[in-house]
Design a protein around this motif. Structure first.
Motif, PDB file in Angstrom:
ATOM      1  N   GLU A 148      11.545  13.382 -11.141  1.00 38.36           N
ATOM      2  CA  GLU A 148      10.996  14.509 -11.878  1.00 38.36           C
ATOM      3  C   GLU A 148      10.153  14.942 -10.910  1.00 38.36           C
ATOM      4  O   GLU A 148       9.560  16.045 -10.780  1.00 38.36           O
ATOM      5  N   GLN A 159      16.238  15.667 -12.296  1.00 32.81           N
ATOM      6  CA  GLN A 159      14.633  16.494 -12.797  1.00 32.81           C
ATOM      7  C   GLN A 159      14.605  14.651 -13.829  1.00 32.81           C
ATOM      8  O   GLN A 159      13.264  14.289 -13.675  1.00 32.81           O
ATOM      9  N   GLU A 183       9.428  17.864  -9.263  1.00 31.49           N
ATOM     10  CA  GLU A 183       9.683  19.417 -10.153  1.00 31.49           C
ATOM     11  C   GLU A 183       8.717  19.614 -10.176  1.00 31.49           C
ATOM     12  O   GLU A 183       7.693  20.989 -10.502  1.00 31.49           O
ATOM     13  N   SER A 184       7.142  18.631 -10.602  1.00 32.18           N
ATOM     14  CA  SER A 184       6.265  19.192 -11.007  1.00 32.18           C
ATOM     15  C   SER A 184       4.916  18.870  -9.586  1.00 32.18           C
ATOM     16  O   SER A 184       4.303  19.904 -10.381  1.00 32.18           O
TER      17      SER A 184
END
Lengths: 317, 331
Positions: free
Chosen positions: A151, B18, A154-155
């Motif tokens: 993740e 993600q 994306e962050s």
């Protein structure tokens, strides 16, 4: 005093036209070079990246002292090289005490620096250290799969940037027709932490499965390394906006022979071809011309053999 | 761990997960590799599922599939050019044609040549109305007898061609200013004139260039003998200072050259300062006194004959120099 320089040979003219800006861009060339000092790790990294992108990358072997991508004056050499070799991606390696095993991946827009990402290489394993069945080795120039896991891509801003740059670097040509038998490599990037990415390269093996879709099996080949993101430089908003401009959508077919009038509404034109009056086959054949009749007559005529043929009625309808 | 939703960009053959997190912080390298391999397999399988479900055509090499456009937008490498075809300013001819309302006409392939009476092509080998093929040019009333009309025609043609080249350069310069130069043409500066005027800088020949250093060396006190030389530079033609030494043995001719040299120097000096060197009054008085003495000896002749009257004027201004100077005259 100005002089007009036109290319004297067709080869040079074609090369110049290849370098001219196009509406839709398919491939980017990469420039691989290194700075004042490199380590053995960096040397192998550079050679392996060069091998992975053999047909659209250029590797410089001499050291370049004056290149400092992150400083304002230090990128003039890079821009000059980009202009000369027509490259829009570059990979620059340097090894200093402060930044050991440093790799700067950057892009150009119109031969000026667009953006940069600086990573440090750790835990590098070269191609030779992997043992695998040679038949599986990925072919040169095949279109790769990409897998991004984590993740953090994306962050975290820097990892997002790195993801985009890595995609651009290893993508290869943008094509419309793909041969499914030629898929044999995957680049995998895993975000281990907000600033560390594990990059590796796998070969694909397509195994028979019950359905039309084969089962994928990954075998690790190729280099694998940890990338520690150090610095990065994003482009200004205006530059980014200009660079992201896409070609207008030309896939929609233009409607021909249709005119939209304000008063009458939608008007269409119909073109009628000329009538061929003489050669149109008539629907109703006259009785005597029909084939069955003729054949029957012929069959009967073998026996009878009349001297005067019967006169046909002129049946014109 | 959500497996269902991966971001799949089919045009780039990319899958992005993600939502993956490492369940436990990985301890060893092998664990990382193993976990990565597993996850990657799942992702690639997802992409392949989508890929193989596209309509495919059979090919001898394998099934061909038409890929959709990539969804991840990546920046261009060069500014777009195909969209804006011609923002370039109109050329001189285009402006004129617009003014006069001249339309473009399609050219024919062949044209009829009156001279030979055949159809010939318009340009190139064996063309219509070729300048070289004219056998006779009739003289006009305005022609001068000595001029060669064929040479005149050639000169005119050359001037027309040069004018056209100049116009072409002007048009390209305007296009370059507007940023719309065609991609296969470059305008290069040949030579930068240092003179402020439009004159062409004179082309310096190779020999002159080679001797330039030697020419500059004469300005030094030692005649350039101790100047550092670049590799490949030729030695100076005249390495020393310019001096002329008198010969040790002189011939019999006009006398010693050294004597002449000193004499000429002295003469020049004398002529400049003649009015200061010669006391005219004294010279005149002495002359007169001498004359008187002679006359007294010869007894009572007319006293005023041959006597000089002192002229206060300086001899310097007149072209006749003072009596003692003999400038340039060799004795």
């Amino acid at each position: 005093m100005l002089k007009i320089k036109t290319p004297k040979s067709g080869r040079i003219k074609r090369d110049l036209e290849k370098r001219a800006p196009k509406l839709v861009e398919t491939r980017k060339k990469t420039l691989i070079l290194h700075g004042t000092k490199t380590s053995s790790v960096l040397n192998s990294v550079l050679t392996e990246i060069h091998h992975l992108k053999k047909d659209n990358s250029i590797k410089y072997s001499r050291r370049n002292d004056k290149i400092r991508p992150f400083e304002s004056g230090g990128e003039t050499s890079l821009e000059f090289f980009s202009l000369k070799t027509d490259c829009s991606l570059f990979v620059f390696a340097s090894h200093t005490k402060k930044r050991p095993n440093n790799l700067v991946i950057g892009r150009f827009y119109d031969h000026h620096i667009y953006d940069l990402v600086e990573v440090g290489i750790e835990n590098f394993r070269s191609v030779g250290s992997f043992s695998y069945d040679m038949k599986l080795a990925p072919q040169l120039g095949s279109k790769p799969f990409f897998a991004f896991i984590g993740e953090a891509f994306e962050s975290v801003d820097e990892l997002k940037h790195l993801k985009e740059v890595l995609l651009d670097l290893f993508r290869g040509e943008v094509i419309t027709n793909l041969n499914l038998a030629g898929l044999d490599r995957v680049y995998v990037c895993t975000a281990l932490s907000p600033n560390r990415v594990f990059f590796s390269h796998f070969a694909l093996r397509l195994k028979k499965s019950g359905t039309k879709v084969p089962r994928m099996e990954l075998v690790e080949v190729g280099p694998s390394m940890d990338m520690v993101v150090r610095r990065h430089h994003q482009p200004d908003d205006s530059l980014r906006k200009e660079a992201m401009k896409m070609a207008p959508d030309s896939t929609k077919k233009k409607e021909k022979n249709v005119v939209k009038d304000d008063i009458l509404g939608k008007l269409g034109k119909i073109y009628i071809p000329d009538q061929k009056v003489g050669s149109v086959p008539l629907a109703n054949k006259s009785k005597g011309v029909k084939r069955e009749r003729r054949e029957a007559k012929a069959a009967k005529g073998e026996g009878d053999n009349p001297t005067t043929p019967k006169k046909q009625k002129q049946d014109s309808e | 761990m959500e497996e269902a939703q991966y971001e799949v960009d089919l045009g780039n053959l990319m899958a992005f997960d993600q939502h993956h997190q490492f369940a436990s912080p990985p301890v060893s390298r092998e664990e990382i590799v193993k976990e990565t391999t597993e996850q990657a397999t799942k992702l690639v399988q997802a992409v392949a599922d989508a890929l193989f479900s596209l309509p495919s055509t059979e090919d001898p090499d394998g099934p061909l599939v038409k890929l959709p456009e990539p969804t991840t937008k990546l920046p261009r490498e060069k500014p777009m050019k195909g969209k804006l075809p011609k923002p370039r300013p109109p050329t001189q001819w285009e402006v004129f044609a617009q003014q006069k309302g001249i339309q473009k006409r399609k050219k024919e392939k062949m044209a009829y040549d009156e001279q030979t009476g055949t159809w010939k092509r318009l340009h190139g080998y064996d063309r219509v109305n070729d300048d070289n093929d004219i056998p006779i040019i009739e003289a006009k009333a305005t022609d001068e007898p000595g001029t060669d009309p064929f040479a005149e025609r050639r000169k005119e043609k050359k001037s027309r061609v040069d004018k056209q080249e100049g116009n072409r350069l002007k048009n390209l310069k305007n296009a370059q200013k507007a940023g719309a130069l065609p991609s296969h043409i470059q305008l290069a500066a040949t030579a930068l004139p240092i003179t402020g005027t439009q004159s062409q800088p004179k082309r310096v020949s190779k020999d002159v260039l080679q001797n330039v250093a030697g020419m500059a060396a004469t300005a030094t006190a030692s005649g350039g003998k101790f100047d550092k030389k670049l590799p490949g530079e030729k030695p100076l033609k005249h390495e020393k200072k310019y001096r002329k030494y008198l010969p040790a043995v002189e011939g019999s001719g006009m006398g010693t050259i050294e004597k002449q040299q000193t004499e000429s120097v002295l003469n020049r000096l004398m002529s400049k300062h003649s009015h200061q060197i010669l006391n005219v009054e004294k010279a005149v008085n002495m002359h007169n006194a001498k004359k008187e003495k002679n006359q007294r000896r010869q007894g009572g002749q007319s006293s005023n004959s041959g006597k000089f009257k002192a002229n206060k004027k300086s001899f310097k201004k007149t072209s006749k120099k003072g009596p003692s100077s003999s400038k340039g005259k060799s004795k």
